[in-house]
Design an enzyme around this catalytic site. Structure first.
Site, PDB file in Angstrom:
ATOM      1  N   ASP A  25      73.544 128.179 119.360  1.00 37.84           N
ATOM      2  CA  ASP A  25      72.134 128.113 118.972  1.00 37.84           C
ATOM      3  C   ASP A  25      71.464 126.852 119.529  1.00 37.84           C
ATOM      4  O   ASP A  25      72.106 125.814 119.663  1.00 37.84           O
ATOM      5  CB  ASP A  25      72.047 128.121 117.440  1.00 37.84           C
ATOM      6  N   ASN A  73      68.444 140.117 117.836  1.00 39.35           N
ATOM      7  CA  ASN A  73      67.783 139.553 119.024  1.00 39.35           C
ATOM      8  C   ASN A  73      66.926 140.578 119.780  1.00 39.35           C
ATOM      9  O   ASN A  73      66.060 140.205 120.567  1.00 39.35           O
ATOM     10  CB  ASN A  73      68.803 138.936 119.995  1.00 39.35           C
TER      11      ASN A  73
HETATM   12  C1  FPP Z   1      70.294 131.140 120.546  1.00 39.60           C
HETATM   13  O1  FPP Z   1      69.396 130.104 120.902  1.00 39.60           O
HETATM   14  C2  FPP Z   1      70.909 131.699 121.748  1.00 39.60           C
HETATM   15  C3  FPP Z   1      70.797 132.988 122.140  1.00 39.60           C
HETATM   16  C4  FPP Z   1      70.048 134.008 121.374  1.00 39.60           C
HETATM   17  C5  FPP Z   1      71.394 133.469 123.381  1.00 39.60           C
HETATM   18  C6  FPP Z   1      72.689 132.847 123.776  1.00 39.60           C
HETATM   19  C7  FPP Z   1      72.945 133.208 125.177  1.00 39.60           C
HETATM   20  C8  FPP Z   1      73.420 132.397 126.111  1.00 39.60           C
HETATM   21  C9  FPP Z   1      73.895 131.023 125.869  1.00 39.60           C
HETATM   22  C10 FPP Z   1      73.455 132.941 127.489  1.00 39.60           C
HETATM   23  C11 FPP Z   1      74.825 133.064 128.021  1.00 39.60           C
HETATM   24  C12 FPP Z   1      75.574 134.271 127.710  1.00 39.60           C
HETATM   25  C13 FPP Z   1      76.072 135.113 128.650  1.00 39.60           C
HETATM   26  C14 FPP Z   1      77.249 135.951 128.310  1.00 39.60           C
HETATM   27  C15 FPP Z   1      75.490 135.238 129.968  1.00 39.60           C
HETATM   28  P1  FPP Z   1      67.859 130.261 120.529  1.00 39.60           P
HETATM   29  O2  FPP Z   1      67.165 130.873 121.672  1.00 39.60           O
HETATM   30  O3  FPP Z   1      67.725 131.000 119.224  1.00 39.60           O
HETATM   31  O4  FPP Z   1      67.451 128.762 120.366  1.00 39.60           O
HETATM   32  P2  FPP Z   1      66.380 128.171 119.360  1.00 39.60           P
HETATM   33  O5  FPP Z   1      66.928 128.364 117.964  1.00 39.60           O
HETATM   34  O6  FPP Z   1      66.316 126.723 119.741  1.00 39.60           O
HETATM   35  O7  FPP Z   1      65.101 128.899 119.590  1.00 39.60           O
END
Ligand code: FPP
Length: 247
Positions: A25, A73
């Site tokens: 996250d 998501n």
């Molecule tokens: C949460 O951060 C992260 C995600 C929803 C996506 C995680 C995906 C990756 C790290 C990409 C790599 C994976 C592969 C297999 C290619 P957020 O966007 O919710 O962050 P925030 O809470 O700061 O908004």
């Protein structure tokens, strides 16, 4: 600069978690703080994943399960969903042969019916290519929701009971574990969530019944081998009692 894990003080090998699960996250906040669009944070996050997997291997971890895309998501803006799917496409396209060379076995868990057919094909091919590898296990949770996983398992069980294949009184933990997406994968020993939130967000609810939880404010794109080592060191200092008294 972060020290590579092999240069860090060695944690007692017997206390290295065999299976680490990670909620990655903080990508969005990391990008926003730099004035970049969110996708830049996800791209950096994918890079960090590569390093983290190497660091896990170096530390003696055998399984790494990552929450790449949750069932929830799908509700994100269309452009972000499509950016994440594009990242996944290029990850599967570019990384699989190198993962295979390193002896990594890939498994993808989740409701893949919702995933675009071309990505599903890539996943099938990658799982097939790596199925006999024994060097390391990378499990990618994609379109994954633990409640959905449990509902699906209950539906399968109900059908088997209806057809007389099994009787309700014979259902035990193994019956259920074997029907989950994670069948044959041991439960996580340690679950790390980066980004400061302290919740499971529908990730591995059955499997994490006895998992040690570790929450860090570090945003995923800033997560280094040293942070991983700190989490492992804390895990090694905890006493896992599985409901029994300390001895
Ligand atoms: C949460 O951060 C992260 C995600 C929803 C996506 C995680 C995906 C990756 C790290 C990409 C790599 C994976 C592969 C297999 C290619 P957020 O966007 O919710 O962050 P925030 O809470 O700061 O908004």
């Amino acid at each position: 600069m972060a020290l590579p894990l092999k240069n860090m003080p060695q944690t007692d090998k017997a206390k290295i978690p065999s299976h680490i699960a990670i909620i990655m996250d903080g990508n969005g906040r990391w990008a926003k703080a730099r004035g970049f669009p969110r996708v830049v944070g996800h791209k950096k996050g994918a890079e960090i994943l590569r390093h983290t997997m190497e660091a896990c291997k170096d530390a003696g971890v055998h399984y790494l399960t990552i929450y790449a895309f949750s069932a929830e998501n799908w509700k994100r803006p269309v452009v972000e969903v499509s950016d994440l799917m594009e990242l996944l496409r290029s990850f599967l396209d570019r990384e699989i042969s190198s993962l295979h060379e390193k002896g990594v076995k890939l498994r993808v868990i989740g409701d893949l019916n919702k995933i675009a057919p071309d990505i599903r094909k890539q996943i099938e091919a990658a799982e097939k290519l790596t199925e006999n590898n024994t060097g390391f296990n990378l499990i990618v949770a994609l379109s994954y929701g633990a409640r959905q996983e449990i509902i699906q398992t209950m539906q399968t069980l109900a059908k088997r009971i209806e057809s007389g294949e099994i009787s309700a009184s014979n259902i035990d933990e193994t019956t259920i574990s074997d029907l989950l997406y994670t069948s044959a994968i041991p439960d996580p020993d340690l679950l790390i969530r980066t980004g400061g939130e302290q919740r499971l967000s529908n990730f591995l609810l059955w499997q994490s019944a006895y998992t040690e939880l570790y929450f860090t404010p570090v945003l995923w794109p800033d997560f280094t081998a040293v942070h991983l080592q700190e989490a492992i060191a804390e895990y090694a200092n905890r006493e896992r009692r599985y409901g029994t008294t300390s001895g």
